[in-house]
Design an enzyme around this catalytic site. Sequence first.
Site, PDB file in Angstrom:
ATOM      1  N   HIS A 126     101.285  60.294  57.518  1.00 54.18           N
ATOM      2  CA  HIS A 126     100.180  59.799  58.366  1.00 54.18           C
ATOM      3  C   HIS A 126     100.478  58.410  58.954  1.00 54.18           C
ATOM      4  O   HIS A 126     100.451  58.255  60.180  1.00 54.18           O
ATOM      5  CB  HIS A 126      98.868  59.803  57.581  1.00 54.18           C
ATOM      6  CG  HIS A 126      97.752  59.083  58.275  1.00 54.18           C
ATOM      7  ND1 HIS A 126      97.238  59.490  59.494  1.00 54.18           N
ATOM      8  CD2 HIS A 126      97.063  57.960  57.938  1.00 54.18           C
ATOM      9  CE1 HIS A 126      96.277  58.645  59.867  1.00 54.18           C
ATOM     10  NE2 HIS A 126      96.161  57.716  58.936  1.00 54.18           N
ATOM     11  N   HIS A 142      98.797  50.313  57.457  1.00 55.91           N
ATOM     12  CA  HIS A 142      97.350  50.190  57.676  1.00 55.91           C
ATOM     13  C   HIS A 142      96.484  50.735  56.550  1.00 55.91           C
ATOM     14  O   HIS A 142      95.312  50.379  56.433  1.00 55.91           O
ATOM     15  CB  HIS A 142      96.955  50.826  59.020  1.00 55.91           C
ATOM     16  CG  HIS A 142      96.834  52.315  58.999  1.00 55.91           C
ATOM     17  ND1 HIS A 142      97.913  53.151  59.184  1.00 55.91           N
ATOM     18  CD2 HIS A 142      95.770  53.134  58.796  1.00 55.91           C
ATOM     19  CE1 HIS A 142      97.513  54.408  59.106  1.00 55.91           C
ATOM     20  NE2 HIS A 142      96.215  54.431  58.872  1.00 55.91           N
ATOM     21  N   GLU A 175      93.668  49.660  51.490  1.00 63.68           N
ATOM     22  CA  GLU A 175      92.488  50.500  51.227  1.00 63.68           C
ATOM     23  C   GLU A 175      92.773  51.569  50.171  1.00 63.68           C
ATOM     24  O   GLU A 175      91.911  51.868  49.340  1.00 63.68           O
ATOM     25  CB  GLU A 175      92.050  51.164  52.534  1.00 63.68           C
ATOM     26  CG  GLU A 175      90.709  51.849  52.468  1.00 63.68           C
ATOM     27  CD  GLU A 175      90.292  52.400  53.834  1.00 63.68           C
ATOM     28  OE1 GLU A 175      89.694  53.476  53.845  1.00 63.68           O
ATOM     29  OE2 GLU A 175      90.576  51.755  54.859  1.00 63.68           O
ATOM     30  N   ASP A 176      93.989  52.145  50.196  1.00 62.52           N
ATOM     31  CA  ASP A 176      94.253  53.342  49.382  1.00 62.52           C
ATOM     32  C   ASP A 176      95.259  53.162  48.251  1.00 62.52           C
ATOM     33  O   ASP A 176      95.528  54.110  47.514  1.00 62.52           O
ATOM     34  CB  ASP A 176      94.745  54.484  50.290  1.00 62.52           C
ATOM     35  CG  ASP A 176      93.663  54.948  51.262  1.00 62.52           C
ATOM     36  OD1 ASP A 176      92.488  54.724  50.963  1.00 62.52           O
ATOM     37  OD2 ASP A 176      94.002  55.516  52.303  1.00 62.52           O
ATOM     38  N   ASP A 191      95.204  55.629  64.549  1.00 62.72           N
ATOM     39  CA  ASP A 191      94.827  56.216  63.261  1.00 62.72           C
ATOM     40  C   ASP A 191      93.855  57.377  63.469  1.00 62.72           C
ATOM     41  O   ASP A 191      94.021  58.469  62.912  1.00 62.72           O
ATOM     42  CB  ASP A 191      94.181  55.118  62.401  1.00 62.72           C
ATOM     43  CG  ASP A 191      93.611  55.642  61.092  1.00 62.72           C
ATOM     44  OD1 ASP A 191      94.304  56.431  60.428  1.00 62.72           O
ATOM     45  OD2 ASP A 191      92.485  55.261  60.735  1.00 62.72           O
ATOM     46  N   ASP A 224      86.728  69.641  91.518  1.00 63.07           N
ATOM     47  CA  ASP A 224      88.028  69.038  91.213  1.00 63.07           C
ATOM     48  C   ASP A 224      88.600  69.539  89.888  1.00 63.07           C
ATOM     49  O   ASP A 224      88.982  68.771  89.026  1.00 63.07           O
ATOM     50  CB  ASP A 224      87.938  67.508  91.231  1.00 63.07           C
ATOM     51  CG  ASP A 224      86.708  67.007  90.466  1.00 63.07           C
ATOM     52  OD1 ASP A 224      85.995  67.844  89.907  1.00 63.07           O
ATOM     53  OD2 ASP A 224      86.494  65.787  90.440  1.00 63.07           O
TER      54      ASP A 224
END
Length: 759
Positions: free
Chosen positions: A71, A95, A99-100, A163, A283
Site C-alpha cells: 500500500h 505515511h 498510525e499503524d 492514499d 458532449d
Amino acid sequence: MAEKQLETGVDIELENPADFTSPEVLYQDLIRSIRKYHPSDDISQIEKAYKIAREAHKDQKRKSGEPYIIHPLCVAIILADLELDKETIIAGILHDVVEDTIMTLDEVEKEFGAEVALLVDGVTKLTQLSWSMDKVEIQAENLRKMFLAMAKDIRVILIKLADRLHNMRTLQYMKPEKQKEKARETMDIYAPIAHRLGISKIKVELDDLSLKYLKPEVYYDLAEKISLRKDAREAFVQSIVDEVSAHIREAGIEARVDGRVKHFFSIYKKMVNQDKTLDQIYDLFAVRIIVETVKDCYAALGVIHELYKPIPGRFKDYIAMPKPNMYQSLHTTLIGSTGQPFEIQIRTYEMHRTAEYGIAAHWKYKESGSGKIAAGDEAAKLSWLRQILEWQREADNSKEFLNMVKGDLDLFSDSVYCFTPTGDVKNLPSGSTPIDFAYSIHSAVGNKMVGARVNGKLVNIDYVIQNGDRIEIITSQNSKGPSRDWLSLVKSTQARNKINQWFKTELKEDNITKGKEMIDRYCKAKGINYPEINKPEFQEKVMARYAFKDWDSVLASIGHGGLKEGQVINKMLDEKAKKQKKEVTDKAILDGIEEMTGKAPENKKSKSGIVVKGIHDVAVRFSRCCSPVPGDEIVGFVTRGRGISIHRTDCINIINLPSDERVRLIDAEWQQPEGEGNKERYSTEIQIYANNRIGMFVDISKVFTERQIDITSMNVRTSKQGKATIIMTFDIQGIEELNRLTDKLRQIEGVLDIERTAG
C-alpha cells in the site's frame, strides 16, 4: 491506454489493480518513475525509507491478504506519477508507520528531518479521541487536523489523495457497508478537494470509483450502454481526430489531437443536473487539441468552427476566464457530419499540464538540480483553503464545520460566472443571488448591503444571477445588518456561514444572558439546586460532549436555540451522580454483593440487546416516546411493576424528569452483537419537513425500498403555505443505518429538514 479509455471511459486500473505484485518489483517501478523526471540520481533516502517501512509493517497484511508494505509503495508510485519531490515520496512511503506501527514521529524526524515528519504527521489520523464521540465528530476532527496541516504544507493533501486513491482502487476487499462509507466520504470530501486543486488525473478516478460503489447499478448501466456499438463509436471518434488533424496541419498549426469518451461521473452529473438521458448528453465524446501558444488556441478554434457547425450557447472560454482551480481551455460543442454532437477542448501544453496535475504541477525541480521547490502561483487555488480555516475558528462544533465543508465542496453544484464593477470575475454556485455576491466580496459588504444593481438596473435581492451579469452592491452605514430571511435565499455556504456568524456574534451577549435565564427557570421549575452542579468539572464534561470551546458558548447556544437547557442540566446531573457513586467505597459494595450472591457482580446481557448494570434477569422494554436504536446514548428508568424502560438520554421525558424521580434512573448500554449475523431491528420515528410537490412521496418511498427498510406507519400534514410534515415509523438495525438513510433523504429535492422524535 488511449484505446482502453475509449472502451470504458476510465483508466483500466479501476478494474484491475496491481494485486499481489512483489514489493521489490513495485519498489523498482517507483525508482524508475522518479528517475524519469528528477534531476538528482541520489535515491539513498528513498531506499532507507523503504527498508524502514518494510520492517515496520513486516507482520501486517491488508484485507486482500497481500503484504501491507504494498500500500505505501503504491501511494509513493502515485505521487511519483504526479512528479513530486523526494520529501513527499518519502512521506508517502512512511505515511502509515506512526498510525499503524510502533514507530514514533520523533523517530521519523530523527531519521528523515522535520520536513518529512511534518508531512507524515499531517496525514496521520488523530488517535486520542473520546470513545463517546460519534463517527461524524471523529471524521470532522480528523478533517480539521488535515486542513490545518495543509495550511502549513499543501503536500499533506497530495499524500492523502494518493492514499485515498489506492484505497479506493482496492475497495473490493472491504465489507459492503465499509465500501459505501469510504466511497461517500471520497465523493463528499476528497474528490472535490482534488478538483479544487485542479488535479484531474486523481479527481476523475476518485469520481468514477465512488460512483461504482455508491451507485453500482448506474455505473454498470453506463458502462454497458457506452460499450454498445463500440466499434462504430471508436470509428466516429477516430474520423473526427483524423479530420481535425488534417485541417489543423493545413492551417500551419503544430498540434497534438486525441479523442476519448468522457468519464462516467461527468456523464452521470450532467444527467442528474440537467435531468437528461444518456442519449441527450451532447458532449459524450471529446476531442482534445493541444498546441504551443495561446495564439494557436484561438487560431485552431477558427479552423474548427469553419469545419463544423457549432451548437449555439455551448462555447466556453476558460482561457480568458480561468476556473477557480486555474483550469484553462477553450470548450466548444459541434455537430459532426453524421449529425452526432461532440465536444472539442483546445489548450496549450502548459495548460494541459496544469489541468492534469493542478497544484502538483508547481513542484518542479530547477535546472540546477538543487532539489528546491519552484515557487508556484498557489494563491488562487488555495483561497478556498483559507476560507475553510476561517470556518474552523468560527464553527461552534465539529458537525457544523463538517456540514460547511461538505456544502462548499458539493461536486453536483454547477457554477455561474459574474463580474464586479471593475471587471473582476466571481464564481458562485448556480442559483446564487446578489446576497451571495456581496458576501463573496467581503462579510462587511454583505452585512451593510441594502440593494443591488445588475447590468445597471436595480433588482430585488432574490434575483437569480445569470452568467455574464455585472453586479454592483449598494451598501449603507445605516443598515441594521442581514435579515434571517436571507438564509433561505442564499446558495453559497460562505454567505450562509457569514450571516449565521453575524447573528451569533452580534447577539452573543444577549444569547448568553438569555441562556443563563433559561437554565435558572428550568432548574427552579424542576426543583434542581443549580449551584450544586454548576462546577467547572461538570461544565467541562458538557463542553466536551457538545464540542464547545468555553462555557459562554454553551450558554449562547442555549440562548439562540442550538442546544436545549434540559440536555445540559441532565448531563451535569449525570456527572454529579457518577462522582457520588465513585465516592462510596467500591470495596464495601463488592463485599455486600458477594455476601448475597456468593460471586462478584457482572453485567447481564438481555435478549433485548441491552446491558443493564448491576441488575439480573429484569424485563427490559424500549420506550415509544423516543424509540432508541443501537448507537444512541441510553439510560434505563425503573418503572413500577413493568421492569426497566430504555430511553435516549436526550428524550424530553428524561430531560424533564422531576428531581425526586431521577433516583430511578439506571445506567444502561448497548451490548456488542455476538457474531456477524446479528440482524436485530428496532423501531424508530422521524419527522421530515419539506416543500410539498408532486412525486415527493414516491421519491421518499424509493429511498426506503432501495435500502429494504420496512415502513410501519406514515402520517402526512400539509400547511396552507405548501409545507409538508411527514412522520414515519420504521425498523432499522442501528444509528449508522439511520444516519445513512437520513443523509440520502436530505438529498431529495424539496426536503428542508429531518428530525428524530425525542418524546
